[in-house]
Design an enzyme around this catalytic site. Structure first.
Site, PDB file in Angstrom:
ATOM      1  N   LYS A  40      -3.262  28.391 -42.277  1.00 43.20           N
ATOM      2  CA  LYS A  40      -3.931  29.078 -43.379  1.00 43.20           C
ATOM      3  C   LYS A  40      -4.331  30.484 -42.939  1.00 43.20           C
ATOM      4  O   LYS A  40      -4.941  30.643 -41.876  1.00 43.20           O
ATOM      5  CB  LYS A  40      -5.182  28.323 -43.828  1.00 43.20           C
ATOM      6  CG  LYS A  40      -5.886  28.989 -45.022  1.00 43.20           C
ATOM      7  CD  LYS A  40      -7.122  28.243 -45.483  1.00 43.20           C
ATOM      8  CE  LYS A  40      -8.332  28.605 -44.662  1.00 43.20           C
ATOM      9  NZ  LYS A  40      -9.586  28.038 -45.228  1.00 43.20           N
ATOM     10  N   ASP A 138     -16.900  18.348 -50.009  1.00 41.80           N
ATOM     11  CA  ASP A 138     -15.866  18.779 -50.959  1.00 41.80           C
ATOM     12  C   ASP A 138     -14.713  17.783 -50.985  1.00 41.80           C
ATOM     13  O   ASP A 138     -13.537  18.157 -51.033  1.00 41.80           O
ATOM     14  CB  ASP A 138     -15.359  20.188 -50.618  1.00 41.80           C
ATOM     15  CG  ASP A 138     -14.645  20.842 -51.807  1.00 41.80           C
ATOM     16  OD1 ASP A 138     -13.832  21.760 -51.580  1.00 41.80           O
ATOM     17  OD2 ASP A 138     -14.876  20.395 -52.957  1.00 41.80           O
TER      18      ASP A 138
HETATM   19  C1  LIG Z   1      -2.232  23.677 -49.751  1.00 43.03           C
HETATM   20  N1  LIG Z   1      -1.837  22.791 -48.664  1.00 43.03           N
HETATM   21  C2  LIG Z   1      -0.699  22.032 -48.649  1.00 43.03           C
HETATM   22  C3  LIG Z   1      -0.657  21.322 -47.440  1.00 43.03           C
HETATM   23  C4  LIG Z   1       0.464  20.433 -47.061  1.00 43.03           C
HETATM   24  C5  LIG Z   1       0.304  19.088 -47.726  1.00 43.03           C
HETATM   25  O1  LIG Z   1       1.518  18.420 -47.619  1.00 43.03           O
HETATM   26  C6  LIG Z   1      -1.798  21.666 -46.686  1.00 43.03           C
HETATM   27  C7  LIG Z   1      -2.335  21.294 -45.434  1.00 43.03           C
HETATM   28  C8  LIG Z   1      -3.542  21.862 -45.017  1.00 43.03           C
HETATM   29  C9  LIG Z   1      -4.243  22.819 -45.809  1.00 43.03           C
HETATM   30  C10 LIG Z   1      -5.487  23.481 -45.369  1.00 43.03           C
HETATM   31  C11 LIG Z   1      -6.643  23.347 -46.137  1.00 43.03           C
HETATM   32  C12 LIG Z   1      -7.840  23.973 -45.752  1.00 43.03           C
HETATM   33  C13 LIG Z   1      -7.902  24.711 -44.578  1.00 43.03           C
HETATM   34  C14 LIG Z   1      -6.741  24.881 -43.822  1.00 43.03           C
HETATM   35  C15 LIG Z   1      -5.552  24.267 -44.224  1.00 43.03           C
HETATM   36 CL1  LIG Z   1      -4.169  24.514 -43.258  1.00 43.03          CL
HETATM   37  C16 LIG Z   1      -3.715  23.177 -47.061  1.00 43.03           C
HETATM   38  C17 LIG Z   1      -2.518  22.601 -47.491  1.00 43.03           C
HETATM   39  C18 LIG Z   1      -3.833  21.278 -43.714  1.00 43.03           C
HETATM   40  O2  LIG Z   1      -4.823  21.484 -42.999  1.00 43.03           O
HETATM   41  N2  LIG Z   1      -2.813  20.435 -43.389  1.00 43.03           N
HETATM   42  C19 LIG Z   1      -1.900  20.402 -44.383  1.00 43.03           C
HETATM   43  O3  LIG Z   1      -0.878  19.706 -44.362  1.00 43.03           O
END
Ligand SMILES: Cn1cc(CCO)c2c3c(c(-c4ccccc4Cl)cc21)C(=O)NC3=O
Length: 293
Positions: A40, A138
């Site tokens: 992210k 959350d």
């Molecule tokens: C939008 N989104 C889609 C995905 C993949 C789902 O198959 C996803 C992930 C994450 C996160 C995420 C959420 C919050 C903070 C950091 C991360 Cl990398 C967001 C994700 C995360 O931490 N791990 C993920 O797979």
């Protein structure tokens, strides 16, 4: 600061898997270990701002919450060219919210045994978080990620859709693993700095700034997440419907057993002290293995 980006140096960016006001998330392959990660990238928050506190909060929480199968694993975080970057475990099955919207389109829904698996596994992840004296605040389908693993003849190995060898391998898929992600609202039970989560899954006492039973707020949000997964959505963001749920009125889901509907109703009790604790949830007879085959 050096103009070589650690992000570019260490990762091959495969594709964008999410974006929002928080920033963007990419599916990346680490050039060194060849593994896939979710990375992210968010605008570096102003020093001293609430956003900065949340960004640091998220990293602190991940650092404390080491490794648990039902909590998305954290690997690294750093700042570069005015961005904050966090590298987490990649869950290859999307989020529970993706599955719910897919179900809305093709008129399907989770079966009772599948819903019990969601409830039990997320409760186990929550139990781990609560045992560290932390709360998530959350919990919602968009923050519950899914990992599918295929078990080949001997041992486990992650599937990657681009791996053509899958069909040749004598593999069969096993049940999905649900993982709690997005620790941006995590705070400590004893010294809470509460940043409200998604209003659709928030219990009334948090809105009234009563932070005396924070772990029970996660129980409330988990109940509504499971309820929505069972076809009870979309959940109201305000108005009479929102208040009716906060009065403990949760219309039963017809295709589910009376017992599961009653458990979800107990979990959204207006009085947080009346809601089951996460420990009583993970030991609940309704959720133990022999009862949901
Ligand atoms: C939008 N989104 C889609 C995905 C993949 C789902 O198959 C996803 C992930 C994450 C996160 C995420 C959420 C919050 C903070 C950091 C991360 Cl990398 C967001 C994700 C995360 O931490 N791990 C993920 O797979």
């Amino acid at each position: 600061d050096s103009n070589i980006s650690r992000y570019e140096a260490e990762f091959l960016e495969v594709c964008k898997i999410g974006s929002g006001e928080f920033g963007s998330v990419y599916k990346c392959i680490n050039r060194l270990d060849g593994c896939t990660y979710a990375v992210k990238k968010s605008k570096k928050p102003i020093a001293g701002s609430v956003l900065e506190k949340m960004a640091l909060n998220e990293v602190y929480a991940h650092a404390v919450l080491g490794a648990h199968i039902h909590v998305v694993r954290y690997y690294s975080a750093w700042a570069e060219d005015n961005h904050m970057i966090i590298q987490n475990e990649f869950c290859n099955g999307g989020s529970l919210a993706d599955v719910i919207s897919q179900h809305m389109q093709d008129g399907k829904t989770f079966s009772e045994p599948q819903l019990k698996q969601v409830l039990l596994q997320v409760a186990q992840g929550l139990e781990y978080i609560h045992m560290q004296g932390l709360v998530h605040l959350d919990i919602k389908p968009g923050n519950i990620f899914i990992s599918h693993q295929t078990r080949i003849k001997d041992g486990l190995h992650e599937i990657h859709e681009d791996e053509e060898s899958n069909e040749k391998m004598q593999s069969y898929s096993i049940s999905p693993v649900y993982k709690i992600g997005d620790l941006g609202h995590v705070t400590s039970v004893v010294n809470p700095k509460v940043e409200e989560g998604d209003i659709r899954y928030l219990p009334n006492e948090i809105l009234q700034e009563d932070f005396d039973h924070l772990p029970k707020a996660d129980i409330f949000s988990l109940a509504l997440s499971v309820y929505e997964s069972g076809g009870g959505g979309p959940l109201p963001k305000n108005g009479d419907d929102w208040h009716r749920i906060r009065e403990g009125l949760l219309p039963p889901l017809r295709h589910l057993s009376h017992d599961l509907n009653e458990l979800l109703k107990d979990m959204v009790n207006p009085d947080p002290t009346q809601r089951p604790s996460v420990t009583s949830l993970v030991q609940h007879s309704l959720l133990c293995p022999q009862s949901n085959v």
